[in-house]
Design a protein around this motif. Sequence first.
Motif, PDB file in Angstrom:
ATOM      1  N   ASN A  71       5.849   4.054  10.626  1.00 42.61           N
ATOM      2  CA  ASN A  71       6.865   4.872   9.947  1.00 42.61           C
ATOM      3  C   ASN A  71       7.530   4.103   8.814  1.00 42.61           C
ATOM      4  O   ASN A  71       7.741   4.654   7.733  1.00 42.61           O
ATOM      5  CB  ASN A  71       7.911   5.355  10.946  1.00 42.61           C
ATOM      6  CG  ASN A  71       7.335   6.363  11.907  1.00 42.61           C
ATOM      7  OD1 ASN A  71       6.435   7.117  11.582  1.00 42.61           O
ATOM      8  ND2 ASN A  71       7.839   6.360  13.134  1.00 42.61           N
ATOM      9  N   GLU A  72       7.849   2.844   9.053  1.00 42.90           N
ATOM     10  CA  GLU A  72       8.530   2.044   8.031  1.00 42.90           C
ATOM     11  C   GLU A  72       7.687   1.904   6.769  1.00 42.90           C
ATOM     12  O   GLU A  72       8.200   1.994   5.658  1.00 42.90           O
ATOM     13  CB  GLU A  72       8.861   0.654   8.577  1.00 42.90           C
ATOM     14  CG  GLU A  72       9.560  -0.222   7.565  1.00 42.90           C
ATOM     15  CD  GLU A  72       9.966  -1.566   8.108  1.00 42.90           C
ATOM     16  OE1 GLU A  72      10.116  -2.487   7.307  1.00 42.90           O
ATOM     17  OE2 GLU A  72      10.133  -1.695   9.337  1.00 42.90           O
ATOM     18  N   PHE A  73       6.384   1.689   6.942  1.00 47.30           N
ATOM     19  CA  PHE A  73       5.500   1.496   5.795  1.00 47.30           C
ATOM     20  C   PHE A  73       4.810   2.792   5.353  1.00 47.30           C
ATOM     21  O   PHE A  73       3.939   2.758   4.492  1.00 47.30           O
ATOM     22  CB  PHE A  73       4.445   0.422   6.111  1.00 47.30           C
ATOM     23  CG  PHE A  73       5.026  -0.953   6.276  1.00 47.30           C
ATOM     24  CD1 PHE A  73       5.664  -1.589   5.230  1.00 47.30           C
ATOM     25  CD2 PHE A  73       4.936  -1.608   7.493  1.00 47.30           C
ATOM     26  CE1 PHE A  73       6.197  -2.864   5.376  1.00 47.30           C
ATOM     27  CE2 PHE A  73       5.470  -2.885   7.656  1.00 47.30           C
ATOM     28  CZ  PHE A  73       6.096  -3.509   6.596  1.00 47.30           C
ATOM     29  N   SER A  74       5.183   3.913   5.949  1.00 50.37           N
ATOM     30  CA  SER A  74       4.614   5.226   5.612  1.00 50.37           C
ATOM     31  C   SER A  74       3.086   5.213   5.667  1.00 50.37           C
ATOM     32  O   SER A  74       2.405   5.691   4.756  1.00 50.37           O
ATOM     33  CB  SER A  74       5.083   5.677   4.227  1.00 50.37           C
ATOM     34  OG  SER A  74       6.485   5.764   4.190  1.00 50.37           O
ATOM     35  N   ILE A  75       2.557   4.683   6.750  1.00 48.06           N
ATOM     36  CA  ILE A  75       1.110   4.609   6.925  1.00 48.06           C
ATOM     37  C   ILE A  75       0.618   5.958   7.428  1.00 48.06           C
ATOM     38  O   ILE A  75       1.097   6.467   8.432  1.00 48.06           O
ATOM     39  CB  ILE A  75       0.739   3.471   7.893  1.00 48.06           C
ATOM     40  CG1 ILE A  75       1.125   2.136   7.260  1.00 48.06           C
ATOM     41  CG2 ILE A  75      -0.736   3.516   8.260  1.00 48.06           C
ATOM     42  CD1 ILE A  75       1.017   0.951   8.170  1.00 48.06           C
ATOM     43  N   GLN A  76      -0.347   6.529   6.707  1.00 41.06           N
ATOM     44  CA  GLN A  76      -0.877   7.833   7.059  1.00 41.06           C
ATOM     45  C   GLN A  76      -2.371   7.813   7.309  1.00 41.06           C
ATOM     46  O   GLN A  76      -2.958   8.839   7.649  1.00 41.06           O
ATOM     47  CB  GLN A  76      -0.548   8.844   5.959  1.00 41.06           C
ATOM     48  CG  GLN A  76       0.928   9.021   5.774  1.00 41.06           C
ATOM     49  CD  GLN A  76       1.250  10.022   4.680  1.00 41.06           C
ATOM     50  OE1 GLN A  76       0.372  10.588   4.037  1.00 41.06           O
ATOM     51  NE2 GLN A  76       2.525  10.239   4.460  1.00 41.06           N
ATOM     52  N   GLN A  77      -2.997   6.650   7.117  1.00 42.54           N
ATOM     53  CA  GLN A  77      -4.445   6.560   7.242  1.00 42.54           C
ATOM     54  C   GLN A  77      -4.830   5.169   7.736  1.00 42.54           C
ATOM     55  O   GLN A  77      -4.177   4.185   7.405  1.00 42.54           O
ATOM     56  CB  GLN A  77      -5.067   6.807   5.867  1.00 42.54           C
ATOM     57  CG  GLN A  77      -6.565   6.704   5.821  1.00 42.54           C
ATOM     58  CD  GLN A  77      -7.083   6.942   4.408  1.00 42.54           C
ATOM     59  OE1 GLN A  77      -6.490   7.668   3.621  1.00 42.54           O
ATOM     60  NE2 GLN A  77      -8.196   6.318   4.084  1.00 42.54           N
ATOM     61  N   ALA A  78      -5.883   5.111   8.525  1.00 46.01           N
ATOM     62  CA  ALA A  78      -6.428   3.829   8.960  1.00 46.01           C
ATOM     63  C   ALA A  78      -7.805   3.679   8.340  1.00 46.01           C
ATOM     64  O   ALA A  78      -8.527   4.667   8.207  1.00 46.01           O
ATOM     65  CB  ALA A  78      -6.515   3.767  10.480  1.00 46.01           C
ATOM     66  N   PRO A  79      -8.151   2.485   7.916  1.00 45.19           N
ATOM     67  CA  PRO A  79      -7.353   1.269   7.960  1.00 45.19           C
ATOM     68  C   PRO A  79      -6.376   1.200   6.783  1.00 45.19           C
ATOM     69  O   PRO A  79      -6.648   1.709   5.703  1.00 45.19           O
ATOM     70  CB  PRO A  79      -8.408   0.165   7.826  1.00 45.19           C
ATOM     71  CG  PRO A  79      -9.492   0.782   7.002  1.00 45.19           C
ATOM     72  CD  PRO A  79      -9.506   2.239   7.382  1.00 45.19           C
TER      73      PRO A  79
END
Length: 107
Positions: A71-79
Amino acid sequence: KLEGRRLCDREGTQPPASPEETAKPDNHNEDGVFLFTTTTCPNCKIAKNELEKAGLAYEVMNVADHMDLVNEFSIQQAPTLIIRQNGEATKLVGASAIKKFSVDNKQ
């Protein structure tokens, strides 16, 4: 249809993750390279291989175990690779971007 189906509790049935996969930086504001992955992501394996071929040190962060950082880094996809350096964070998304970073920063 999903009618009539039950959810089953799978907690505790998964094999314990390796220390590499459960590592969480004490302070995610510290300098370092953090690879956010999922257990079923084929491109995550490619990203790991590229970082290893380049001789780069990094920590694997399973997104399911680190939702606060996701959430903090707004990660929406891996990797997704987060590079923390001098208090600044750079985010690289996708295996091709991580491969380019690995080639450009080969040890």
